[in-house]
Design an enzyme around this catalytic site. Sequence first.
Site, PDB file in Angstrom:
ATOM      1  N   HIS A  21       0.830  -1.204   0.000  1.00  0.00           N
ATOM      2  CA  HIS A  21       0.000   0.000   0.000  1.00  0.00           C
ATOM      3  C   HIS A  21       0.869   1.261   0.000  1.00  0.00           C
ATOM      4  CE1 HIS A  21      -2.697   2.845   2.428  1.00  0.00           C
ATOM      5  NE2 HIS A  21      -3.345   2.647   1.281  1.00  0.00           N
ATOM      6  N   GLU A  48       0.337  -0.793  -4.761  1.00  0.00           N
ATOM      7  CA  GLU A  48      -0.758   0.164  -4.897  1.00  0.00           C
ATOM      8  C   GLU A  48      -0.175   1.557  -4.790  1.00  0.00           C
ATOM      9  OE1 GLU A  48      -4.070   2.805  -3.288  1.00  0.00           O
ATOM     10  OE2 GLU A  48      -2.080   2.427  -2.466  1.00  0.00           O
ATOM     11  N   ASP A  50      -1.158   6.090  -5.657  1.00  0.00           N
ATOM     12  CA  ASP A  50      -2.217   7.076  -5.884  1.00  0.00           C
ATOM     13  C   ASP A  50      -1.767   8.104  -6.914  1.00  0.00           C
ATOM     14  OD1 ASP A  50      -3.890   6.210  -3.458  1.00  0.00           O
ATOM     15  OD2 ASP A  50      -1.948   6.670  -2.550  1.00  0.00           O
ATOM     16  N   HIS A  63      -0.610  10.793  -2.308  1.00  0.00           N
ATOM     17  CA  HIS A  63      -1.919  10.438  -1.763  1.00  0.00           C
ATOM     18  C   HIS A  63      -2.844  11.623  -1.534  1.00  0.00           C
ATOM     19  CE1 HIS A  63      -4.898   9.497   1.369  1.00  0.00           C
ATOM     20  NE2 HIS A  63      -4.985   8.349   0.729  1.00  0.00           N
ATOM     21  N   GLU A 123      -4.437   3.727  -8.242  1.00  0.00           N
ATOM     22  CA  GLU A 123      -5.642   4.356  -7.709  1.00  0.00           C
ATOM     23  C   GLU A 123      -5.746   5.763  -8.264  1.00  0.00           C
ATOM     24  OE1 GLU A 123      -6.271   4.717  -3.403  1.00  0.00           O
ATOM     25  OE2 GLU A 123      -7.863   6.150  -3.866  1.00  0.00           O
TER      26      GLU A 123
HETATM   27  O1  G3P Z   1      -6.446   1.528  -2.842  1.00  0.00           O
HETATM   28  C1  G3P Z   1      -6.538   1.174  -1.500  1.00  0.00           C
HETATM   29  C2  G3P Z   1      -6.342   2.336  -0.586  1.00  0.00           C
HETATM   30  O2  G3P Z   1      -5.170   3.003  -0.948  1.00  0.00           O
HETATM   31  C3  G3P Z   1      -7.483   3.299  -0.617  1.00  0.00           C
HETATM   32  O3  G3P Z   1      -7.393   4.296   0.353  1.00  0.00           O
HETATM   33  O4  G3P Z   1      -6.882   6.528   1.176  1.00  0.00           O
HETATM   34  O5  G3P Z   1      -5.133   4.769   1.293  1.00  0.00           O
HETATM   35  O6  G3P Z   1      -5.774   5.747  -0.900  1.00  0.00           O
HETATM   36  P1  G3P Z   1      -6.242   5.369   0.472  1.00  0.00           P
HETATM   37 MG    MG Z   2      -4.643   4.529  -2.301  1.00  0.00          MG
END
Ligand code: G3P
Ligand code: MG
Length: 257
Positions: A21, A48, A50, A63, A123
């Site tokens: 993450h 993962e 962003d 993020h 994401e």
């Molecule tokens: O994609 C999973 C997770 O990253 C979603 O929440 O706020 O950590 O981007 P966040």
């Molecule tokens: Mg995320």
Amino acid sequence: MGPGGPERFERTGIMTKNFAHRGYSGKYPENTMLAFRKAVEAGADGIELDVQLTRDGEPVILHDEQVDRTTDGTGWVKDLTLAELRKLDASYLYAGQYGLNPVPTLREYCEFIRDLPVITNIEMKTGVFEYPGMEKKVWDMIREYRLEEKVIISSFNHYTILRMRELAPALKYGFLSETWIIDAGKYCHEHGVACYHPMFRSLTQEAVAELKQYGLEINTYTVNTEEDVRDLAAKGIDAVIGNFPEMARDVLASLQS
Ligand code: G3P
Ligand code: MG
């Protein structure tokens, strides 16, 4: 590829994958090339990250909509040019520990990951600003680096997903959810989306059964404890997305013996 690589699952029949993450964010500054490199070294099956757009339209990996928490700068990503953003240090909690860690561009990440057997969960961070045109920019980059078979596109903004699917119908898509949705499987199925990305606490046995009834791939976040990795693997979840990929790798490996 390390001991946690995809081949491990083929050998053993354990299906749950281990996604890092924001990279290996439990130990390194989130969403930096350092965190991505460390995730691969830790044997993550996937990463993962962003994505947002700078003022001059470059897809970058960060993020928050503002740079304040994770860099030494201030302001909105959408108001900074790439040149301005690249001057910042995204080391935040780890400032001084690992040298300078700039905010990565998506292109820089694609260069790094292109030949590695690692899945990328992109994401699309369009929950606050929709960043018009971002779907096409991300799709063009996926095509340029031949990553079509190695990406999952997710977003909390489900309109973003439907828009991007118009451009790139062959990619794999997931609806993100941070709440307890009723009949999520039916909802995803009706919109022709193959993956569901919920926060893990909503994955009751009943919810999992409903999702599986529709054949959905379930990739869940943010899974940071051994107990939760075990529980979700037992439920047959496809991927756990967490901040400690080394821990998740070891727990998943231990379930095979
Ligand atoms: O994609 C999973 C997770 O990253 C979603 O929440 O706020 O950590 O981007 P966040
Ligand atoms: Mg995320």
